[in-house]
Motif scaffolding. Structure first.
Motif, short mmCIF file in Angstrom:
data_model
loop_
_atom_site.label_atom_id
_atom_site.label_comp_id
_atom_site.label_asym_id
_atom_site.label_seq_id
_atom_site.Cartn_x
_atom_site.Cartn_y
_atom_site.Cartn_z
N PHE A 161 12.17 19.78 42.07
CA PHE A 161 12.44 19.93 40.63
C PHE A 161 13.93 19.90 40.31
CE2 PHE A 161 12.80 22.41 36.66
CZ PHE A 161 12.03 21.59 35.85
N ARG A 162 14.70 20.82 40.92
CA ARG A 162 16.12 20.85 40.62
C ARG A 162 16.86 19.66 41.24
NH1 ARG A 162 17.93 25.67 38.51
NH2 ARG A 162 16.46 27.41 38.59
N GLY A 163 16.42 19.27 42.43
CA GLY A 163 17.11 18.18 43.11
C GLY A 163 16.82 16.82 42.51
N PHE A 164 15.53 16.43 42.43
CA PHE A 164 15.20 15.07 41.99
C PHE A 164 14.89 15.00 40.49
CE2 PHE A 164 12.96 11.09 41.57
CZ PHE A 164 13.69 10.25 42.40
N CYS A 165 13.99 15.86 40.02
CA CYS A 165 13.59 15.77 38.61
C CYS A 165 14.77 16.00 37.68
CB CYS A 165 12.47 16.77 38.31
SG CYS A 165 10.93 16.43 39.18
N LYS A 166 15.42 17.16 37.83
CA LYS A 166 16.54 17.49 36.96
C LYS A 166 17.84 16.83 37.42
CE LYS A 166 14.89 20.27 33.78
NZ LYS A 166 14.99 19.93 32.33
N GLY A 167 18.05 16.78 38.73
CA GLY A 167 19.31 16.28 39.25
C GLY A 167 19.45 14.77 39.20
N VAL A 168 18.33 14.04 39.23
CA VAL A 168 18.39 12.58 39.24
C VAL A 168 17.76 11.99 37.97
CG1 VAL A 168 17.68 10.48 40.45
CG2 VAL A 168 18.40 12.48 41.76
N LEU A 172 19.64 10.59 34.56
CA LEU A 172 19.66 9.14 34.38
C LEU A 172 18.93 8.73 33.11
CD1 LEU A 172 20.94 6.96 36.18
CD2 LEU A 172 18.66 6.43 37.01
N PHE A 173 17.81 9.36 32.80
CA PHE A 173 17.07 9.03 31.60
C PHE A 173 17.83 9.41 30.33
CE2 PHE A 173 12.56 9.00 33.64
CZ PHE A 173 12.94 7.89 34.37
N HIS A 174 18.85 10.25 30.47
CA HIS A 174 19.71 10.60 29.33
C HIS A 174 21.10 9.98 29.49
CE1 HIS A 174 16.50 13.61 28.90
NE2 HIS A 174 16.83 13.64 27.64
N TYR A 175 21.16 8.90 30.26
CA TYR A 175 22.37 8.07 30.38
C TYR A 175 23.54 8.79 31.05
CZ TYR A 175 19.95 4.73 27.42
OH TYR A 175 19.04 3.83 26.92
N VAL A 176 23.25 9.74 31.93
CA VAL A 176 24.28 10.34 32.77
C VAL A 176 24.23 9.61 34.11
CG1 VAL A 176 25.16 12.43 33.85
CG2 VAL A 176 24.04 12.56 31.61
N MET A 177 25.25 8.83 34.41
CA MET A 177 25.22 7.94 35.57
C MET A 177 25.40 8.71 36.88
SD MET A 177 24.58 5.35 33.86
CE MET A 177 24.65 4.02 35.04
N PRO A 178 24.98 8.12 38.00
CA PRO A 178 25.04 8.81 39.30
C PRO A 178 26.44 9.24 39.71
CG PRO A 178 23.64 6.87 39.42
CD PRO A 178 24.29 6.83 38.08
N GLN A 179 27.48 8.59 39.16
CA GLN A 179 28.83 8.97 39.53
C GLN A 179 29.13 10.42 39.19
OE1 GLN A 179 27.88 6.28 38.00
NE2 GLN A 179 29.08 4.48 38.54
N ALA A 180 28.34 11.00 38.25
CA ALA A 180 28.56 12.38 37.85
C ALA A 180 28.05 13.36 38.90
CB ALA A 180 27.88 12.66 36.50
N ASP A 181 27.29 12.88 39.88
CA ASP A 181 26.72 13.74 40.92
C ASP A 181 27.27 13.31 42.27
OD1 ASP A 181 25.27 15.34 42.58
OD2 ASP A 181 23.34 14.39 42.21
N TRP A 188 19.98 11.73 48.60
CA TRP A 188 18.92 10.93 48.00
C TRP A 188 17.63 10.98 48.82
CZ3 TRP A 188 17.13 8.59 43.84
CH2 TRP A 188 16.05 7.70 44.00
N GLU A 189 17.69 10.74 50.11
CA GLU A 189 16.49 10.68 50.93
C GLU A 189 15.73 12.00 50.90
OE1 GLU A 189 15.10 8.21 52.35
OE2 GLU A 189 16.65 6.71 51.96
N CYS A 258 20.09 1.80 38.50
CA CYS A 258 20.84 2.74 39.34
C CYS A 258 19.92 3.51 40.29
CB CYS A 258 21.62 3.73 38.47
SG CYS A 258 22.93 2.97 37.49
N LEU A 259 18.61 3.48 40.06
CA LEU A 259 17.66 4.17 40.93
C LEU A 259 17.35 3.29 42.15
CD1 LEU A 259 15.05 5.70 38.47
CD2 LEU A 259 16.50 6.96 40.03
N PRO A 260 17.60 3.76 43.34
CA PRO A 260 17.27 2.96 44.54
C PRO A 260 15.79 2.61 44.62
CG PRO A 260 18.78 4.74 45.12
CD PRO A 260 18.35 4.98 43.70
N GLU A 261 14.92 3.50 44.15
CA GLU A 261 13.47 3.27 44.22
C GLU A 261 12.90 2.89 42.86
OE1 GLU A 261 11.62 3.09 46.78
OE2 GLU A 261 12.93 3.88 48.35
N ARG A 262 13.66 2.15 42.07
CA ARG A 262 13.24 1.78 40.71
C ARG A 262 11.95 0.96 40.71
NH1 ARG A 262 17.81 -0.44 42.46
NH2 ARG A 262 17.94 -2.68 42.78
#
Length: 335
Positions: A161-168, A172-181, A188-189, A258-262
């Motif tokens: 939840f905190r790692g993938f759902c909220k953290g990724v 991303l769905f609110h346009y915060v790019m991965p560079q912010a993390d 990721w894995e 930007c999602l590796p598993e898009r």
């Protein structure tokens, strides 16, 4: 007054150069690649039809060619309930979450004219409860038509939840790019594995609930925390009546890339029969991602709807469904 001969020659020469330039430019200019296009120009700018209520969708027998829906299995990343116990050794009690919780508010389906039988499937925290106590809580949850998926929120649940759902996904769905993390690539894995595992566990619980009612049940998946659930459910129940509703924005294709598993995520969502979004812009972005990432195209479907033709030949409806309220309750409350 006569125009000087030299001016006439200059005008004719200029026109000839202009026409020749336009001709050769049109011949030699390369056709833009699909991925370079800013938007899909042949997509309609307006929603093709008015928004329909869920109850109307469930009753649309001609479009879906299915039996009437009697049971609805609502799937989300968590159950809309709270469980507590009296003292250190007292009995466990379960109560519905605040009515402002939209999942809890879905009880309105039980009071609808069609009288659907509704069961909720979602995660519950197993961090501070023993397996024997879980059985006692499950008995109370059964009274509320809830089927729990027990995970430890301090371990797997936190990574999920905190790692993938909220953290990724949320970012991303609110346009915060991965560079912010700074941990996006390094973790990721681990995060992706946790997301897959929890989605599979949720899907297995949903299948257990729906299987006895396979002929007249609809499985309704909610939220970005369960984007892979349709794939796992479809593998177990190929003929399941399955829908997913995304409660967050769906960003443009350049952001989704930007999602590796898009590709895996999009194909998993297309395992459903209906994919729903809040607004037409979100749906349009999803259709664009389907075309440019998954290689599928949209098409007009009976009734003026939009659909996606998958690689396997299935047509998945893409709907615009605004989150509503229990109007009957408020009408009675107003009186």
């Amino acid at each position: 007054m006569l125009i000087p001969w030299g001016d006439i020659v200059f005008y004719v020469f200029s026109l000839a150069v202009a026409f020749m330039g336009s001709y050769f430019l049109g011949k030699t200019s390369a056709k833009p690649r699909e991925e370079d296009l800013g938007q899909i120009d042949d997509m309609p700018e307006q929603a093709p039809r008015p928004v329909r209520r869920l109850s109307k969708l469930l009753q649309d027998q001609k479009a879906n060619n299915t039996k009437k829906i009697k049971k609805v299995v609502i799937v989300a990343h968590s159950l809309p309930v709270q469980f507590n116990r009296e003292g250190d050794s007292g009995p466990w009690s379960v109560k519905w979450d605040d009515s402002r919780n939209w999942l809890a508010a879905m009880r309105m389906l039980q009071d609808a004219e069609e009288k659907y039988e509704v069961t909720w499937v979602g995660c519950m925290d197993a961090s501070q409860i023993t397996e024997d106590e879980q059985k006692d809580v499950e008995k109370e949850l059964e009274k509320h038509n809830c089927a729990p998926v027990w995970i430890k929120f301090t371990a797997l649940g936190d990574t999920y939840f905190r790692g993938f759902c909220k953290g990724v996904l949320w970012r991303l769905f609110h346009y915060v790019m991965p560079q912010a993390d700074p941990d996006f690539g390094e973790k990721w894995e681990e995060r992706w594995d946790a997301y897959q595992k929890v989605n599979r566990m949720i899907a297995e619980a949903a299948v257990r609930v729906a299987t006895p009612h396979a002929q007249d049940a609809a499985i309704w998946v909610h939220g970005y925390g369960c984007l892979l659930v349709p794939e796992f459910v479809r593998d177990a129940m190929p003929l399941a009546k399955l829908g997913i509703f995304v409660h967050t924005p769906w960003p443009t294709t350049d952001v989704v890339r930007c999602l590796p598993e898009r590709l895996r995520i999009i194909n998993a969502m297309l395992s459903a029969d209906i994919v729903g979004f809040h607004t037409y812009d979100y749906a349009r972005h999803f259709l664009s991602a389907c075309r440019r990432i998954a290689g599928t195209d949209f098409q007009a479907v009976a009734g003026g709807r939009l659909g996606v033709k998958t690689q396997s030949g299935r047509t998945v409806l893409v709907e615009i469904l605004h989150l509503g309220i229990n109007s009957t309750f408020f009408q009675g409350f107003g009186r």
